[in-house]
Write a protein that holds these residues in place. Structure first.
Motif, PDB file in Angstrom:
ATOM      1  N   LYS A  12      34.831  26.101  55.099  1.00 39.83           N
ATOM      2  CA  LYS A  12      35.909  26.860  54.446  1.00 39.83           C
ATOM      3  C   LYS A  12      35.599  27.106  52.971  1.00 39.83           C
ATOM      4  O   LYS A  12      34.714  26.462  52.394  1.00 39.83           O
ATOM      5  CB  LYS A  12      37.225  26.088  54.549  1.00 39.83           C
ATOM      6  N   THR A  13      36.347  28.039  52.375  1.00 37.51           N
ATOM      7  CA  THR A  13      36.226  28.307  50.945  1.00 37.51           C
ATOM      8  C   THR A  13      36.970  27.204  50.186  1.00 37.51           C
ATOM      9  O   THR A  13      38.197  27.197  50.144  1.00 37.51           O
ATOM     10  CB  THR A  13      36.849  29.691  50.617  1.00 37.51           C
ATOM     11  N   VAL A  14      36.212  26.265  49.610  1.00 41.10           N
ATOM     12  CA  VAL A  14      36.826  25.180  48.818  1.00 41.10           C
ATOM     13  C   VAL A  14      36.238  25.282  47.405  1.00 41.10           C
ATOM     14  O   VAL A  14      35.232  24.660  47.077  1.00 41.10           O
ATOM     15  CB  VAL A  14      36.560  23.791  49.453  1.00 41.10           C
ATOM     16  N   PRO A  24      50.448  30.845  41.636  1.00 39.16           N
ATOM     17  CA  PRO A  24      50.703  30.037  42.834  1.00 39.16           C
ATOM     18  C   PRO A  24      51.002  30.900  44.062  1.00 39.16           C
ATOM     19  O   PRO A  24      52.097  31.447  44.182  1.00 39.16           O
ATOM     20  CB  PRO A  24      51.941  29.212  42.446  1.00 39.16           C
ATOM     21  N   SER A  25      50.049  31.006  44.968  1.00 45.30           N
ATOM     22  CA  SER A  25      50.204  31.987  46.049  1.00 45.30           C
ATOM     23  C   SER A  25      49.308  31.656  47.229  1.00 45.30           C
ATOM     24  O   SER A  25      48.155  32.072  47.262  1.00 45.30           O
ATOM     25  CB  SER A  25      49.803  33.368  45.517  1.00 45.30           C
ATOM     26  N   HIS A  26      49.835  30.927  48.185  1.00 45.20           N
ATOM     27  CA  HIS A  26      49.050  30.714  49.395  1.00 45.20           C
ATOM     28  C   HIS A  26      49.157  31.954  50.273  1.00 45.20           C
ATOM     29  O   HIS A  26      50.270  32.411  50.582  1.00 45.20           O
ATOM     30  CB  HIS A  26      49.538  29.474  50.144  1.00 45.20           C
ATOM     31  N   ALA A  27      48.005  32.469  50.688  1.00 42.97           N
ATOM     32  CA  ALA A  27      47.968  33.678  51.519  1.00 42.97           C
ATOM     33  C   ALA A  27      48.829  33.515  52.769  1.00 42.97           C
ATOM     34  O   ALA A  27      49.497  34.468  53.199  1.00 42.97           O
ATOM     35  CB  ALA A  27      46.521  33.966  51.907  1.00 42.97           C
ATOM     36  N   GLU A  28      48.827  32.306  53.327  1.00 43.08           N
ATOM     37  CA  GLU A  28      49.583  32.049  54.576  1.00 43.08           C
ATOM     38  C   GLU A  28      51.067  32.338  54.389  1.00 43.08           C
ATOM     39  O   GLU A  28      51.763  32.666  55.351  1.00 43.08           O
ATOM     40  CB  GLU A  28      49.423  30.568  54.999  1.00 43.08           C
ATOM     41  N   GLU A  29      51.567  32.189  53.159  1.00 38.27           N
ATOM     42  CA  GLU A  29      52.988  32.465  52.907  1.00 38.27           C
ATOM     43  C   GLU A  29      53.203  33.924  52.487  1.00 38.27           C
ATOM     44  O   GLU A  29      54.199  34.545  52.877  1.00 38.27           O
ATOM     45  CB  GLU A  29      53.521  31.494  51.836  1.00 38.27           C
ATOM     46  N   VAL A  46      40.773  38.189  41.841  1.00 37.95           N
ATOM     47  CA  VAL A  46      41.756  37.210  42.342  1.00 37.95           C
ATOM     48  C   VAL A  46      41.106  35.857  42.605  1.00 37.95           C
ATOM     49  O   VAL A  46      41.752  34.932  43.108  1.00 37.95           O
ATOM     50  CB  VAL A  46      42.472  37.718  43.624  1.00 37.95           C
ATOM     51  N   SER A  47      39.820  35.743  42.268  1.00 43.45           N
ATOM     52  CA  SER A  47      39.089  34.500  42.564  1.00 43.45           C
ATOM     53  C   SER A  47      39.323  33.463  41.481  1.00 43.45           C
ATOM     54  O   SER A  47      39.542  33.800  40.323  1.00 43.45           O
ATOM     55  CB  SER A  47      37.594  34.785  42.659  1.00 43.45           C
ATOM     56  N   LYS A  48      39.211  32.201  41.892  1.00 44.50           N
ATOM     57  CA  LYS A  48      39.504  31.105  40.962  1.00 44.50           C
ATOM     58  C   LYS A  48      38.299  30.183  40.891  1.00 44.50           C
ATOM     59  O   LYS A  48      38.058  29.401  41.816  1.00 44.50           O
ATOM     60  CB  LYS A  48      40.735  30.340  41.451  1.00 44.50           C
ATOM     61  N   PRO A  69      27.215  39.367  43.392  1.00 49.15           N
ATOM     62  CA  PRO A  69      26.549  40.280  44.324  1.00 49.15           C
ATOM     63  C   PRO A  69      27.392  41.492  44.708  1.00 49.15           C
ATOM     64  O   PRO A  69      26.869  42.612  44.803  1.00 49.15           O
ATOM     65  CB  PRO A  69      26.251  39.416  45.558  1.00 49.15           C
ATOM     66  N   ILE A  70      28.698  41.298  44.891  1.00 51.15           N
ATOM     67  CA  ILE A  70      29.557  42.445  45.253  1.00 51.15           C
ATOM     68  C   ILE A  70      29.589  43.462  44.116  1.00 51.15           C
ATOM     69  O   ILE A  70      29.499  44.672  44.327  1.00 51.15           O
ATOM     70  CB  ILE A  70      31.000  41.954  45.578  1.00 51.15           C
ATOM     71  N   CYS A  71      29.734  42.978  42.877  1.00 52.70           N
ATOM     72  CA  CYS A  71      29.779  43.899  41.733  1.00 52.70           C
ATOM     73  C   CYS A  71      28.480  44.694  41.645  1.00 52.70           C
ATOM     74  O   CYS A  71      28.496  45.905  41.406  1.00 52.70           O
ATOM     75  CB  CYS A  71      30.013  43.137  40.435  1.00 52.70           C
TER      76      CYS A  71
HETATM   77  N1  NDP Z   1      43.675  32.079  50.258  1.00 51.05           N
HETATM   78  C1  NDP Z   1      44.551  31.981  49.268  1.00 51.05           C
HETATM   79  O1  NDP Z   1      45.714  31.604  49.491  1.00 51.05           O
HETATM   80  C2  NDP Z   1      44.157  32.324  47.876  1.00 51.05           C
HETATM   81  C3  NDP Z   1      42.837  32.473  47.517  1.00 51.05           C
HETATM   82  N2  NDP Z   1      42.520  32.744  46.211  1.00 51.05           N
HETATM   83  C4  NDP Z   1      41.134  32.896  45.807  1.00 51.05           C
HETATM   84  O2  NDP Z   1      40.629  34.089  46.403  1.00 51.05           O
HETATM   85  C5  NDP Z   1      39.207  33.964  46.589  1.00 51.05           C
HETATM   86  C6  NDP Z   1      38.889  34.391  48.023  1.00 51.05           C
HETATM   87  O3  NDP Z   1      39.461  33.394  48.854  1.00 51.05           O
HETATM   88  P1  NDP Z   1      39.991  33.591  50.329  1.00 51.05           P
HETATM   89  O4  NDP Z   1      40.344  34.976  50.670  1.00 51.05           O
HETATM   90  O5  NDP Z   1      41.033  32.575  50.501  1.00 51.05           O
HETATM   91  O6  NDP Z   1      38.684  33.147  51.125  1.00 51.05           O
HETATM   92  P2  NDP Z   1      38.414  33.315  52.672  1.00 51.05           P
HETATM   93  O7  NDP Z   1      37.357  32.331  52.981  1.00 51.05           O
HETATM   94  O8  NDP Z   1      39.673  33.281  53.424  1.00 51.05           O
HETATM   95  O9  NDP Z   1      37.832  34.795  52.787  1.00 51.05           O
HETATM   96  C7  NDP Z   1      36.732  35.228  52.043  1.00 51.05           C
HETATM   97  C8  NDP Z   1      36.325  36.567  52.597  1.00 51.05           C
HETATM   98  O10 NDP Z   1      35.294  37.082  51.755  1.00 51.05           O
HETATM   99  C9  NDP Z   1      34.293  37.596  52.617  1.00 51.05           C
HETATM  100  N3  NDP Z   1      33.026  37.664  51.897  1.00 51.05           N
HETATM  101  C10 NDP Z   1      32.267  36.655  51.451  1.00 51.05           C
HETATM  102  N4  NDP Z   1      31.172  37.148  50.831  1.00 51.05           N
HETATM  103  C11 NDP Z   1      31.269  38.505  50.910  1.00 51.05           C
HETATM  104  C12 NDP Z   1      30.464  39.563  50.473  1.00 51.05           C
HETATM  105  N5  NDP Z   1      29.330  39.357  49.801  1.00 51.05           N
HETATM  106  N6  NDP Z   1      30.864  40.838  50.778  1.00 51.05           N
HETATM  107  C13 NDP Z   1      32.006  41.068  51.431  1.00 51.05           C
HETATM  108  N7  NDP Z   1      32.818  40.102  51.868  1.00 51.05           N
HETATM  109  C14 NDP Z   1      32.446  38.834  51.609  1.00 51.05           C
HETATM  110  C15 NDP Z   1      34.272  36.636  53.789  1.00 51.05           C
HETATM  111  O11 NDP Z   1      33.622  37.235  54.890  1.00 51.05           O
HETATM  112  P3  NDP Z   1      32.920  36.304  56.012  1.00 51.05           P
HETATM  113  O12 NDP Z   1      33.912  35.271  56.411  1.00 51.05           O
HETATM  114  O13 NDP Z   1      32.588  37.265  57.103  1.00 51.05           O
HETATM  115  O14 NDP Z   1      31.751  35.702  55.304  1.00 51.05           O
HETATM  116  C16 NDP Z   1      35.759  36.483  54.021  1.00 51.05           C
HETATM  117  O15 NDP Z   1      36.271  37.550  54.766  1.00 51.05           O
HETATM  118  C17 NDP Z   1      38.859  32.507  46.265  1.00 51.05           C
HETATM  119  O16 NDP Z   1      38.297  32.431  44.994  1.00 51.05           O
HETATM  120  C18 NDP Z   1      40.210  31.788  46.281  1.00 51.05           C
HETATM  121  O17 NDP Z   1      40.247  30.706  45.372  1.00 51.05           O
HETATM  122  C19 NDP Z   1      43.473  32.901  45.267  1.00 51.05           C
HETATM  123  C20 NDP Z   1      44.802  32.781  45.574  1.00 51.05           C
HETATM  124  C21 NDP Z   1      45.247  32.499  46.909  1.00 51.05           C
END
Ligand code: NDP
Ligand code: 13P
Length: 331
Positions: free
Chosen positions: A277-279, A136-141, A102-104, A84-86
């Motif tokens: 959460k994003t799982v 390997p990259s936790h955002a928290e770190e 960066v999504s997995k 949807p974003i694209c």
């Molecule tokens: N967190 C991490 O340490 C890492 C994450 N990743 C990967 O990165 C990807 C994103 O994860 P992460 O940031 O952790 O997830 P989060 O849940 O922390 O954040 C996701 C963000 O995306 C937003 N979002 C969702 N749908 C839309 C949309 N249609 N338009 C705009 N914004 C949107 C959410 O907004 P809202 O909450 O308002 O819906 C939220 O701000 C995942 O695939 C994850 O596997 C990879 C490496 C490290």
């Protein structure tokens, strides 16, 4: 270079801050107005990083038109939101941009990797190339500037190098590579293994069990990844064993946390009812299960995670069933 990071969640915020630390021209786009104000006025993203002061140079917006003249767009949203974003940004783009994934995980319905989704949905006139920035990259770190190494993977070497240069600094070291298939498959499947690792910890198992899980889980990733054209070497790199170790052994990992709850309660019920959460590993487990079945790839750990998540099998029975399979040689 003008860079836009889409997604003001945990990973988007941490990556955008890294670019701000590098004095890049970066803007973070998010949908939540409170989050945007929190970042712009208080230099915080309290929802994801309680009490962490962000680089005050980091600026955020909720105006998606900011992508129009971007040279690089980082998509930091969950896999389900990539398509949807694209489709939302493609008509807004006025020139070619490097799109950084960066999504997995995989696209539900089509089972495509994220690079494939981006190439299908962003028109050729707007796409320089896709670069997957994963490892390997936790955002928290990363947000605390802990030393981290990940990969910039692209079929176009110069774009992988551009991403490497833009993100690297004293706490972030980026390597380049071109095995898009192996890297993206490894980084996706490790989330299923992280759920398995959490389940085993929740059931009360310790270090021996986790070491066995990581080692045998890696074999499944190699089996699956090489079946689809990934290079074996990739799986002993950052997007393979590296990402597998960090998610299988960290309390930061949401996949591990999910598994831990499921193992502790010996049922998936509450997790499925309440999780917000994003799982990513949950959807990935089903796709990997279905695709492995279709292609005759032996994935015993993924199969048990699928059975727990989708067929209601008791976690303790799964652990036992894995142990009592027919004995065989390791390789
Ligand atoms: N967190 C991490 O340490 C890492 C994450 N990743 C990967 O990165 C990807 C994103 O994860 P992460 O940031 O952790 O997830 P989060 O849940 O922390 O954040 C996701 C963000 O995306 C937003 N979002 C969702 N749908 C839309 C949309 N249609 N338009 C705009 N914004 C949107 C959410 O907004 P809202 O909450 O308002 O819906 C939220 O701000 C995942 O695939 C994850 O596997 C990879 C490496 C490290
Ligand atoms: O991919 C990650 C670290 O490399 C983040 O893992 P989780 O999505 O399990 O939190």
């Amino acid at each position: 270079m003008k860079i836009v990071v889409i997604g003001s969640g945990s990973w988007g915020t941490a990556l955008a801050q890294t670019l701000a630390d590098n004095n890049q021209d970066v803007l973070l786009y998010g949908v939540d107005q409170n989050e945007i104000e929190n970042i712009n006025e208080h230099h915080r993203n309290e929802k994801y990083f309680k009490g962490v002061d962000l680089n005050p140079d980091l600026k955020a917006t909720n105006d998606i038109h900011c992508v129009k003249d971007a040279d690089m767009i980082v998509l930091a949203v969950p896999t389900i939101a990539i398509e949807p974003i694209c489709k939302q940004i493609d008509p807004l783009l006025e020139k070619k941009a490097i799109i950084v994934n960066v999504s997995k995980g995989f696209q539900p319905g089509t089972n495509e990797r994220m690079s494939e989704v981006i190439r299908r949905t962003i028109s050729k006139d707007h796409l320089s190339s896709v670069v997957s920035l994963i490892g390997p990259s936790h955002a928290e770190e990363v947000v605390l500037r802990q030393l981290t190494s990940i990969d910039a993977i692209s079929l176009k070497e110069e774009d992988a190098k551009a991403v490497q240069e833009l993100f690297s600094n004293h706490y972030m070291r980026i390597y380049t590579g071109n095995d898009e298939i192996g890297s993206e498959l490894g980084a996706a499947i490790k989330n299923v293994m992280a759920i398995a690792s959490g389940i085993l910890a929740g059931l009360g198992y310790g270090d021996n069990t986790r070491a066995a899980l990581i080692t045998r889980g890696l074999q499944e990733m190699i089996r699956y990844g090489t079946h689809f054209g990934g290079k074996p070497q990739t799986f002993i790199g950052l997007t393979g064993i590296g990402d597998l170790i960090v998610t299988c052994s960290s309390v930061h990992s949401r996949n591990f946390q999910a598994g831990y709850q499921i193992g502790k309660e010996n049922t998936v019920e509450n997790f499925l009812k309440n999780n917000k959460k994003t799982v990513e590993g949950v959807r990935t487990a089903k796709i990997v299960h279905d695709v492995a079945k279709e292609n005759g790839i032996d994935m015993p750990i993924c199969e048990e995670v699928y059975q727990i998540l989708y067929e209601g099998k008791k976690p303790e029975h799964c652990a036992n069933d894995l142990m009592i399979r027919k004995l065989k040689a390791e390789f």
